[in-house]
Design an enzyme around this catalytic site. Structure first.
Site, mmCIF file in Angstrom:
data_model
loop_
_atom_site.group_PDB
_atom_site.id
_atom_site.type_symbol
_atom_site.label_atom_id
_atom_site.label_comp_id
_atom_site.label_asym_id
_atom_site.label_seq_id
_atom_site.Cartn_x
_atom_site.Cartn_y
_atom_site.Cartn_z
ATOM 1 N N LYS A 11 23.009 -12.850 5.548
ATOM 2 C CA LYS A 11 23.903 -12.486 6.656
ATOM 3 C C LYS A 11 25.294 -13.069 6.421
ATOM 4 C CE LYS A 11 20.065 -11.779 9.717
ATOM 5 N NZ LYS A 11 19.037 -12.298 10.612
ATOM 6 N N GLN A 52 18.398 -17.040 14.503
ATOM 7 C CA GLN A 52 17.357 -16.564 13.582
ATOM 8 C C GLN A 52 15.972 -16.905 14.149
ATOM 9 O OE1 GLN A 52 17.979 -14.773 10.630
ATOM 10 N NE2 GLN A 52 15.780 -14.465 10.775
ATOM 11 N N ASP A 76 21.872 -8.862 18.131
ATOM 12 C CA ASP A 76 20.506 -8.482 17.773
ATOM 13 C C ASP A 76 19.937 -7.487 18.790
ATOM 14 O OD1 ASP A 76 19.362 -9.350 15.429
ATOM 15 O OD2 ASP A 76 18.827 -11.339 16.199
#
Ligand code: NAD
Length: 285
Positions: free
Chosen positions: A52, A96, A119
């Protein structure tokens, strides 16, 4: 023989487009900014976070990484998110997953401001995905849709079957295919006659988490087969939820693992971050 849907090439093309858009944004004094938080030492998560960060560099974004120790408390993590929610140069916040057991994922997801929730896991954004009025889409299902678009596969009127009903892949993939006018069936571990249902699919999406689970007898000749799975085989090689060699001459299109949906996921995170920067600064590109 199926056309192999190239997630790497599609990603590279999109990332180039994002880079161009970022240069327009920079002229207006805005650089998309992503904060990535990782708690603990999970090796797969470390790799995802590294990728990322690399994608941010490639697309010209600003990024910050917070690598917190395993013993970080939920309160400490929530305090960091609150601070990032309030900072203008951070447009997207990604925590995460999975988190260590003592931290409640739901509390963390709900703490991220919905406009910074790149997300798209916050219940507010999940609701928008239901209604079809969304800015952010969960990255993996978004990657699936983008690959279909890249290969001119219009889901309209097609029978789509998704194996898997997780909140991050199966369910949102079903909604996105429904918004694109497919007739959608969602299968899961308690589905009866799974193979027969899969054989009805014009578009078959496998998001199960079981090595090479989908075999030839589950695929209709000419079907589009999208493999979301990431598994390691006995030799330690990355393989999907679809038995690629068994199916490749039967399908019309198929995604490989690696190199299919995987690279698209991070690219869609970049897309969501770009959108977040535009929304937060009232800019239309
Ligand atoms: P999950 O474990 O949350 O969900 C798996 C789903 O599969 C469940 O809904 C379950 O009902 C279904 N399932 C399990 N066994 C089944 C069976 N025998 N028959 C039918 N259905 C069955 O997993 P997830 O988070 O949705 O991930 C699925 C796979 O996709 C995993 O391999 C994961 O690593 C991978 N994944 C890939 C990406 C990517 O970027 N490519 C992103 C997220 C997840």
């Amino acid at each position: 023989m199926a056309v192999i849907m190239d997630g790497k090439a599609t990603s590279a093309k999109l990332r180039k487009e994002f880079l161009e858009k970022v240069s327009l944004l920079k002229e207006k004094g805005v650089t998309p900014g992503l904060a990535v938080i990782i708690v603990g030492e999970d090796p797969a998560s470390q790799t995802y976070v590294k990728n990322k960060e690399k994608a941010c560099v490639e697309c010209g974004y600003y990024s910050e990484k917070y690598a917190l120790p395993e013993e970080t408390s939920e309160a400490e993590l929530l305090a960091l998110i609150e601070k990032l929610n309030g900072r203008d140069e951070i447009n997207g916040i990604l925590v995460q997953l999975p988190l260590p057991k003592h931290i409640c994922e739901d509390h963390v997801i709900r703490a991220i401001h919905p406009l910074k929730d790149v997300d798209a896991f916050h219940p507010e954004n999940v609701g928008h995905i239901m209604t079809g009025d969304f800015a952010f889409v969960p990255c993996t299902p978004a990657g699936v849709m983008e690959l279909l678009k890249e290969y001119d596969i219009d889901p309209t009127g097609k029978r789509a079957v998704i194996i898997g009903r997780s909140n991050i892949v199966g369910k949102p993939a079903a909604m996105l295919l429904l918004h694109e006018n497919a007739t959608v069936t969602v299968c899961h571990s308690r589905t009866k006659d799974l193979a027969a249902i899969c054989r009805e699919a014009d578009i078959l999406v496998a998001a199960i988490g079981k090595l090479e689970f989908v075999t030839r007898d589950m695929v209709k000749p000419g079907a589009v087969v999208i493999d979301v799975g990431i598994n390691r085989n006995a030799e330690g090689k990355l393989r999907g939820d679809v038995n690629f060699d068994d199916v490749v001459d039967l399908a019309s299109y198929i995604t490989p693992v690696p190199g299919g949906v995987g690279p698209m996921t991070i690219t869609m995170l970049m897309q969501n971050t770009l959108r977040a920067a535009c929304i937060q600064n009232n800019i239309t590109l």
